[in-house]
Design an enzyme around this catalytic site. Structure first.
Site, short mmCIF file in Angstrom:
data_model
loop_
_atom_site.label_atom_id
_atom_site.label_comp_id
_atom_site.label_asym_id
_atom_site.label_seq_id
_atom_site.Cartn_x
_atom_site.Cartn_y
_atom_site.Cartn_z
N HIS A 17 0.86 -1.20 0.00
CA HIS A 17 0.00 0.00 0.00
C HIS A 17 0.89 1.24 0.00
CE1 HIS A 17 -3.86 2.09 1.57
NE2 HIS A 17 -2.98 3.05 1.25
N HIS A 19 1.51 5.37 -1.65
CA HIS A 19 1.15 6.56 -2.46
C HIS A 19 2.44 7.18 -2.99
CE1 HIS A 19 -3.04 6.73 -0.94
NE2 HIS A 19 -2.49 6.13 0.11
N LYS A 111 -9.46 0.04 -5.79
CA LYS A 111 -9.51 0.66 -4.46
C LYS A 111 -10.85 1.33 -4.24
CE LYS A 111 -7.66 2.26 -0.58
NZ LYS A 111 -6.62 3.24 -0.32
N HIS A 148 -10.49 1.40 1.78
CA HIS A 148 -10.24 2.37 2.85
C HIS A 148 -11.47 2.28 3.76
CE1 HIS A 148 -8.57 6.17 4.56
NE2 HIS A 148 -9.78 6.13 5.10
N HIS A 183 -4.78 -0.58 6.04
CA HIS A 183 -4.30 0.13 7.23
C HIS A 183 -5.22 -0.04 8.44
CE1 HIS A 183 -6.99 2.97 5.28
NE2 HIS A 183 -6.09 3.33 4.39
N ASP A 256 1.30 2.58 3.50
CA ASP A 256 0.47 3.78 3.33
C ASP A 256 1.32 5.04 3.40
OD1 ASP A 256 -1.81 5.18 2.73
OD2 ASP A 256 -2.59 5.21 4.78
O1 DOR Z 1 -3.29 9.40 5.55
C1 DOR Z 1 -3.67 9.09 4.45
N1 DOR Z 1 -3.16 9.69 3.34
N2 DOR Z 1 -4.61 8.16 4.31
C2 DOR Z 1 -5.15 7.87 3.13
O2 DOR Z 1 -6.02 7.05 3.07
C3 DOR Z 1 -4.76 8.62 1.92
C4 DOR Z 1 -3.43 9.17 2.06
C5 DOR Z 1 -3.09 10.19 1.00
O3 DOR Z 1 -3.35 9.95 -0.18
O4 DOR Z 1 -2.51 11.22 1.35
ZN ZN Z 2 -3.46 4.98 1.49
#
Ligand code: DOR
Ligand code: ZN
Length: 351
Positions: A17, A19, A111, A148, A183, A256
């Site tokens: 997971h 980003h 997702k 999520h 998460h 995450d």
């Molecule tokens: O803290 C987070 N940031 N939780 C998420 O689900 C998305 C993520 C983000 O894209 O910044």
């Molecule tokens: Zn995430």
């Protein structure tokens, strides 16, 4: 508890997971993951979001180039050392045909963001009933549903717990669909995964494993520890730690890691997201050294996620050495998790 020797080698880990964003942030952040991880499940909440095969293909290329770009300049990690695993974002009314095209383009997960639950989720889903066609297609094609799991209008600490009835409705209607509760952050979320069917798994982040609300609000406010779902009570953290240390193959690592420029974190309405990629793996090594074993660590980071996703295990390994270093205060304009802290392990070789 027996401590590790000063050099340990383990099967190369996966981050299920992650980003990575786009543009400059991507160029700064992707190499930080590629340094430690063989593969990562890339989240689709970019702007615009990854909702069709064309975007998925061009985003994957952008990621590969970002890893290569920095590697060319300042590191010797070869490009083929990092494979982005791609996901797409589910949206109301999504058609089977689109899911089939995404699958052919290599998508391994879809997702589900409940509308308004987190960063860039304004276009999310109000109810699973808006995505029934896509869920049926995913179930047939063997694409994983990554959720999520928060009910956005509930009290912030209850959002995960309050989402669980929706999760169990999805499970009931799609018994063959493989689902990941992303998460996990609460006792109830952990128990849902433990007591749910075999095709329900859960990812665990390094921050939910290590910190609580005290680290966000207990002293001066620390926006760099603000994420969604928010870190919770010591009891919740204990349940997450026990899950990671239990050896239960339903739980595996997903960082995450979610970078935001400092200016977007430190403001009223600051963004949720913790940039943990540079430190997540060495922190996991320390955590499992103190509380578990090398075998539990390796299963959690390098086996159970791959098995859940039906992927081959990585054949390469990573070697770390016990060597203190300070976490940089910044990567460009992004402040990482544990900035300025001392970590106990560093990379030695990766092959
Ligand atoms: O803290 C987070 N940031 N939780 C998420 O689900 C998305 C993520 C983000 O894209 O910044
Ligand atoms: Zn995430």
């Amino acid at each position: 508890m027996k401590s590790f020797s000063d050099k340990i080698s383990i099967r190369k880990p996966d981050d299920m997971h992650l980003h990575l964003r786009q543009g400059e942030i991507l160029k700064v952040c992707a190499p930080e993951s590629a340094k430690w991880f063989q593969r990562a499940m890339i989240m689709p909440n970019t702007i615009p979001p990854i909702i069709n095969s064309e975007r998925l293909i061009s985003y994957r290329k952008e990621i590969e180039e970002a890893v290569f770009y920095r590697n060319n300049r300042e590191s010797n990690i070869p490009k083929e050392n990092f494979t982005p695993l791609m996901s797409f974002k589910l949206y109301p009314g999504m058609k089977e045909e689109e899911v089939i095209k995404l699958s052919k383009a290599g998508a391994v997960a879809g997702k589900l963001y409940p509308e308004g639950s987190t960063t860039n989720s304004e276009d999310g889903v109000k109810s699973w009933k808006q995505i029934t066609e896509a869920l049926s297609a995913m179930s047939k094609l063997g694409i994983i549903l990554a959720i999520h799991g928060e009910k956005p209008d509930s009290f912030v600490l209850d959002r995960e717990k309050d989402y669980l009835p929706e999760l169990f409705q999805i499970i009931e209607h799609y018994p063959d669909l493989k689902i990941v509760l992303e998460h996990v952050s609460s006792v109830e979320g952990v128990n849902a995964v433990i007591n749910g069917p075999v095709n329900l798994g859960g990812t665990i982040t390094i921050h939910h494993l290590l910190i609580t609300l005290d680290d966000l609000l207990g002293g001066g406010i620390n926006p760099h520890n603000f994420c969604k779902p928010v870190v919770k009570t010591p009891k919740d953290r204990e349940a997450i730690q026990n899950a990671a240390l239990s050896g239960n193959r339903k739980f595996f690592f997903g960082s995450d890691s979610a970078p935001h420029p400092e200016s977007l974190k430190i403001k009223t309405g600051g963004n949720a997201g913790i940039f943990s990629a540079p430190v997540a793996f060495p922190l996991l090594v320390s955590f499992f050294e103190k509380n578990g074993s090398k075998e539990l660590l390796e299963n959690f980071t390098s086996r159970y996620g791959a098995e859940f996703y039906n992927l081959p295990l990585n054949s390469s390994s990573i070697t770390l050495e016990r060597k203190e270093s300070k976490v940089p205060e910044r990567f460009s304009d992004i402040v990482p998790f544990m900035a300025g802290a001392t970590i106990e392990w560093d990379i030695s070789t990766s092959e």
